[in-house]
Scaffold this motif. Structure first.
Motif, mmCIF file in Angstrom:
data_model
loop_
_atom_site.group_PDB
_atom_site.id
_atom_site.type_symbol
_atom_site.label_atom_id
_atom_site.label_comp_id
_atom_site.label_asym_id
_atom_site.label_seq_id
_atom_site.Cartn_x
_atom_site.Cartn_y
_atom_site.Cartn_z
ATOM 1 N N HIS A 144 4.299 -0.659 -14.432
ATOM 2 C CA HIS A 144 4.988 -1.352 -13.345
ATOM 3 C C HIS A 144 4.033 -1.458 -12.156
ATOM 4 C CE1 HIS A 144 5.877 2.987 -12.967
ATOM 5 N NE2 HIS A 144 5.618 2.776 -11.695
ATOM 6 N N GLU A 145 4.387 -2.326 -11.230
ATOM 7 C CA GLU A 145 3.579 -2.454 -10.024
ATOM 8 C C GLU A 145 3.877 -1.290 -9.088
ATOM 9 O OE1 GLU A 145 3.090 -6.183 -8.043
ATOM 10 O OE2 GLU A 145 3.108 -7.299 -9.943
ATOM 11 N N ILE A 146 2.828 -0.863 -8.401
ATOM 12 C CA ILE A 146 2.934 0.204 -7.415
ATOM 13 C C ILE A 146 2.232 -0.270 -6.142
ATOM 14 C CG2 ILE A 146 3.054 2.068 -9.128
ATOM 15 C CD1 ILE A 146 0.039 2.545 -8.676
ATOM 16 N N VAL A 147 2.378 0.494 -5.084
ATOM 17 C CA VAL A 147 1.656 0.216 -3.850
ATOM 18 C C VAL A 147 0.764 1.421 -3.566
ATOM 19 C CG1 VAL A 147 1.825 -0.270 -1.391
ATOM 20 C CG2 VAL A 147 3.496 -1.256 -2.968
ATOM 21 N N THR A 148 -0.542 1.172 -3.478
ATOM 22 C CA THR A 148 -1.514 2.217 -3.198
ATOM 23 C C THR A 148 -2.041 2.027 -1.773
ATOM 24 O OG1 THR A 148 -3.500 0.997 -3.852
ATOM 25 C CG2 THR A 148 -2.223 2.062 -5.627
ATOM 26 N N PRO A 149 -2.819 2.957 -1.251
ATOM 27 C CA PRO A 149 -3.432 2.744 0.065
ATOM 28 C C PRO A 149 -4.310 1.498 0.117
ATOM 29 C CG PRO A 149 -3.523 5.059 -0.503
ATOM 30 C CD PRO A 149 -3.019 4.334 -1.730
ATOM 31 N N ASP A 150 -4.771 1.020 -1.051
ATOM 32 C CA ASP A 150 -5.571 -0.208 -1.107
ATOM 33 C C ASP A 150 -4.724 -1.463 -1.294
ATOM 34 O OD1 ASP A 150 -8.019 1.039 -0.754
ATOM 35 O OD2 ASP A 150 -8.312 1.355 -2.900
ATOM 36 N N GLY A 151 -3.398 -1.292 -1.448
ATOM 37 C CA GLY A 151 -2.521 -2.445 -1.635
ATOM 38 C C GLY A 151 -1.818 -2.396 -2.977
ATOM 39 N N PRO A 152 -1.229 -3.531 -3.385
ATOM 40 C CA PRO A 152 -0.495 -3.575 -4.648
ATOM 41 C C PRO A 152 -1.422 -3.334 -5.842
ATOM 42 C CG PRO A 152 -0.195 -5.623 -3.412
ATOM 43 C CD PRO A 152 -1.198 -4.802 -2.682
ATOM 44 N N ALA A 153 -0.873 -2.685 -6.858
ATOM 45 C CA ALA A 153 -1.637 -2.412 -8.073
ATOM 46 C C ALA A 153 -0.679 -2.405 -9.255
ATOM 47 C CB ALA A 153 -2.353 -1.062 -7.966
ATOM 48 N N LEU A 154 -1.227 -2.625 -10.436
ATOM 49 C CA LEU A 154 -0.467 -2.530 -11.676
ATOM 50 C C LEU A 154 -0.842 -1.204 -12.324
ATOM 51 C CD1 LEU A 154 1.376 -3.723 -13.871
ATOM 52 C CD2 LEU A 154 -0.687 -4.768 -14.868
ATOM 53 N N LEU A 155 0.114 -0.288 -12.426
ATOM 54 C CA LEU A 155 -0.139 0.987 -13.079
ATOM 55 C C LEU A 155 -0.186 0.746 -14.587
ATOM 56 C CD1 LEU A 155 -0.483 4.066 -12.890
ATOM 57 C CD2 LEU A 155 2.006 4.244 -13.137
ATOM 58 N N MET A 156 -1.300 1.151 -15.185
ATOM 59 C CA MET A 156 -1.471 1.027 -16.636
ATOM 60 C C MET A 156 -1.802 2.413 -17.178
ATOM 61 S SD MET A 156 -3.608 -2.575 -16.818
ATOM 62 C CE MET A 156 -3.215 -2.896 -18.544
ATOM 63 N N ILE A 157 -1.246 2.716 -18.359
ATOM 64 C CA ILE A 157 -1.366 4.066 -18.918
ATOM 65 C C ILE A 157 -1.913 4.000 -20.338
ATOM 66 C CG2 ILE A 157 0.004 6.056 -19.698
ATOM 67 C CD1 ILE A 157 1.762 5.617 -17.239
ATOM 68 N N ARG A 158 -2.745 4.982 -20.674
ATOM 69 C CA ARG A 158 -3.227 5.134 -22.049
ATOM 70 C C ARG A 158 -3.078 6.596 -22.425
ATOM 71 N NH1 ARG A 158 -7.916 3.888 -25.562
ATOM 72 N NH2 ARG A 158 -7.242 4.953 -27.440
ATOM 73 N N ASP A 159 -2.356 6.838 -23.480
ATOM 74 C CA ASP A 159 -2.203 8.167 -24.041
ATOM 75 C C ASP A 159 -3.023 8.228 -25.322
ATOM 76 O OD1 ASP A 159 -0.370 9.188 -22.114
ATOM 77 O OD2 ASP A 159 1.266 8.121 -23.091
ATOM 78 N N PRO A 160 -3.405 9.456 -25.760
ATOM 79 C CA PRO A 160 -4.200 9.560 -26.994
ATOM 80 C C PRO A 160 -3.489 8.985 -28.199
ATOM 81 C CG PRO A 160 -4.001 11.711 -25.899
ATOM 82 C CD PRO A 160 -3.133 10.745 -25.163
#
Length: 160
Positions: A144-160
């Motif tokens: 999902h999209e998040i807001v970081t100190p650098d602005g909007p970002a798309l959180l992407m996850i990789r599990d083993p």
């Protein structure tokens, strides 16, 4: 045929190369903060951040940083203990569009998973379609999209 990428710890001697890469239009488009060079150079000895120069056949072509999640990453939400984050860019323009981004990311995170890292997170700009495609090819799943100190970002996850 599988490419063989090497990940050499970055040193102060690499700063002219990093400066040149950060000035390249394809990098500056996403790494445009004027303080980026000082941040990268100033964090060479930071215990929560490892920085690497990525090479193929002895030719340096990319930058990669791997970090422990901290207070800056609160917007990532709860993550398993030991989760690491990545940021990277391909500095050499002639290496773009050849599949190297997703390939060297996969090679690097395979090493992390082999050492027991439980999850890798990455947070590209939602408008950086080239990076998002490369991360998906490397096995990351958009959350999902998040807001970081650098602005909007798309959180992407990789599990083993």
């Amino acid at each position: 045929m599988t490419q063989s990428y090497t990940f050499r710890p970055m040193t102060a001697a690499d700063m002219p190369l990093i400066r040149r890469w950060l000035a390249a239009p394809h990098v500056a488009e996403w790494w445009h903060d004027p303080e980026t060079l000082e941040f990268v150079g100033g964090d060479l000895d930071h215990p929560d951040l490892a920085q690497f120069i990525v090479s193929l056949d002895g030719r340096p072509f990319a930058y990669l940083q791997c970090y422990r999640l901290g207070d800056w990453h609160v917007s990532f939400g709860p993550q398993p203990v030991g989760t690491r984050g990545l940021d990277q860019f391909i500095g050499e323009a002639d290496m773009l569009g050849c599949g190297h981004g997703s390939a060297f990311i996969r090679a690097f995170i395979d090493q992390l998973f082999a050492r027991g890292v439980p999850r890798i997170v990455i947070d590209p700009s939602p408008s950086n379609a080239r990076a998002i495609r490369a991360y998906e090819k490397a096995g990351f799943v958009p959350r999902h999209e998040i807001v970081t100190p650098d602005g909007p970002a798309l959180l992407m996850i990789r599990d083993p």
